[in-house]
Design a protein around this motif. Structure first.
Motif, short mmCIF file in Angstrom:
data_model
loop_
_atom_site.label_atom_id
_atom_site.label_comp_id
_atom_site.label_asym_id
_atom_site.label_seq_id
_atom_site.Cartn_x
_atom_site.Cartn_y
_atom_site.Cartn_z
N ARG A 1 0.83 -1.20 0.00
CA ARG A 1 0.00 0.00 0.00
C ARG A 1 0.87 1.25 0.00
NH1 ARG A 1 -2.88 -0.66 5.83
NH2 ARG A 1 -3.40 -2.65 4.84
N LEU A 2 0.26 2.38 -0.36
CA LEU A 2 0.96 3.66 -0.42
C LEU A 2 0.06 4.73 0.18
CD1 LEU A 2 2.87 5.18 -3.44
CD2 LEU A 2 1.09 6.49 -2.30
N TYR A 3 0.62 5.52 1.09
CA TYR A 3 -0.09 6.64 1.71
C TYR A 3 0.49 7.95 1.18
CZ TYR A 3 -1.58 3.29 5.33
OH TYR A 3 -2.11 2.22 6.01
N ILE A 4 -0.37 8.90 0.81
CA ILE A 4 0.06 10.25 0.46
C ILE A 4 -0.07 11.11 1.70
CG2 ILE A 4 -0.29 12.25 -1.02
CD1 ILE A 4 -1.62 10.44 -3.06
N LEU A 5 1.04 11.73 2.12
CA LEU A 5 1.06 12.57 3.32
C LEU A 5 1.15 14.04 2.92
CD1 LEU A 5 3.71 10.52 5.36
CD2 LEU A 5 1.23 10.19 5.29
N LYS B 1 -0.21 20.11 8.67
CA LYS B 1 -0.08 18.87 9.44
C LYS B 1 1.40 18.51 9.51
CE LYS B 1 -4.49 16.82 7.94
NZ LYS B 1 -5.11 15.62 7.32
N THR B 2 1.85 18.11 10.68
CA THR B 2 3.24 17.68 10.77
C THR B 2 3.40 16.26 10.26
OG1 THR B 2 3.03 16.81 13.02
CG2 THR B 2 3.61 19.15 12.80
N LEU B 3 4.59 15.96 9.81
CA LEU B 3 4.88 14.60 9.39
C LEU B 3 4.79 13.66 10.59
CD1 LEU B 3 5.86 12.50 7.33
CD2 LEU B 3 8.20 13.27 7.75
N ALA B 4 5.29 14.11 11.72
CA ALA B 4 5.27 13.28 12.94
C ALA B 4 3.84 12.88 13.31
CB ALA B 4 5.94 14.02 14.09
#
Length: 273
Positions: A29-33, A103-106
Motif C-alpha cells: 500500500r501507499l499513503y500520500i502525506l 499537518k506535521t509529518l510526525a
C-alpha cells in the motif's frame, strides 16, 4: 488418512513454491502525506518567459510505502517546525514560495501507528529544503541518495546531510527491495542527482512519483524547464525517461507539487493498494 495427508503436503509445497514467495513480496500500500502547502506570487520562475506576476498555489507531498519487507518513506517535506510559524516560512526572495505546514509529518505517522524506528529505508528526490526538512527525524534509517546529489555543495559548502546519517550512495537506478516493485529512477536536471520513484501497487498499478523532475501538469505537457534547474538538457532527458517509463509500465505520473492533481487524490489515513 492418506488423502488428507496428501492434500496437506500439496498445500505446503504450494506455499513454499517460488510463485507463492513472489505473491508474498512487493508493495502492499501507499499513503500520500501532506508535507506542506505553499503559494508563490510569481510562477514565472517555473515557466520562463510566461506567467509573469501570476500567483500559484503548490502542495508538497511525502509518500509512505508499505512493502512486504518493511516501511519506506519517499521525501520528508517542509520541516515540521514550520507548523508553529503563524505566517509560514517566508523566503527572502519575494518571488519564491511561502510554505506552510498544516499537518506535521510526525503527527501523520503517529496517526498511522508508524514510528520513525519502523522505517526499513527512506529516500529523497533531491536536497532542496521542501523535500529534506525532516530527514533527521529518522537518524538511524538508511537514506538512499544519488552520489552526485550527496556531494553537491550546500550553502557555504556545507554538507547536505549530517555525516552521521547512514546513507547508500547511488550512481543510477536502484531496485530497492530486489523484486521490481519499488525502483528509484535517476532523473537529474533539476539538481545534479535528482531522482524519481516507480511504485508498483497490486491493485492501482504502476505509479511514478515525479519529485521535481516536473513541478505541475502544464510544465509536463509542454516540457518546460524552470530557470533554477541546474541543467536544461538533463531535465529534458529525464522527462523523456519518465515518459518512456510511463509507457513501458502503463503507469500514472503523480506530480509532487501539482495542487490540482493532489486535490483529487486520497490522503492518509486513506491509502492506495
Amino acid at each position: 488418512m492418506t488423502r488428507p495427508i496428501g492434500l496437506t503436503l500439496a498445500a505446503i509445497a504450494i506455499l513454499c513454491s517460488p510463485t507463492a514467495a513472489l505473491a508474498a513480496s512487493g508493495v502492499e500500500r501507499l499513503y500520500i502525506l501532506n508535507c506542506g502547502e505553499g503559494t508563490t506570487s510569481d510562477v514565472s520562475r517555473w515557466t520562463p518567459g510566461m506567467n509573469e506576476g501570476k500567483p500559484m498555489d503548490f502542495v508538497d507531498s511525502c509518500y509512505l510505502i508499505k512493502h512486504a519487507q518493511g516501511w519506506f518513506l519517499w521525501d520528508t517535506g517542509i520541516s515540521d517546525a514550520v507548523a508553529s510559524m503563524p505566517n509560514g516560512l517566508v523566503p527572502a526572495d519575494p518571488k519564491a514560495t511561502v510554505w506552510r505546514r498544516p499537518k506535521t509529518l510526525a503527527a501523520q505517522l503517529d496517526q498511522l501507528g508508524v514510528k520513525p524506528a519502523d522505517l526499513k529505508g527512506m529516500a529523497v528526490s533531491h536536497t532542496h529544503p521542501d523535500h529534506t526538512g525532516n530527514v533527521e527525524m529518522f537518524p538511524s534509517t538508511m537514506l538512499y541518495v544519488q552520489k552526485a546529489e550527496y556531494e553537491w555543495p550546500g550553502t557555504n559548502s556545507e554538507p547536505r546531510f549530517k555525516p552521521s546519517h547512514p546513507v547508500t550512495l547511488l550512481t543510477g537506478d536502484l531496485d530497492v527491495f530486489g523484486d521490481g516493485s519499488l525502483i528509484i529512477l535517476s532523473t537529474p536536471g533539476h539538481t545534479p542527482g535528482h531522482q524519481s520513484l516507480l511504485v508498483k501497487l497490486p491493485k492501482t498499478g504502476a505509479v511514478v512519483l515525479s519529485g521535481d523532475a516536473v513541478h505541475f501538469k502544464e510544465n509536463w505537457e509542454n516540457r518546460r524547464v524552470p530557470a533554477m534547474n541546474v541543467s536544461k538538457d538533463q531535465t529534458t532527458a529525464s522527462m523523456q525517461k519518465l515518459a518512456d517509463t510511463l509507457t513501458k509500465e502503463r503507469a500514472q505520473l503523480w506530480i509532487n507539487h501539482d495542487k490540482a492533481q493532489r486535490d483529487g487524490q486520497k490522503l492518509a489515513p486513506e491509502f492506495y493498494d
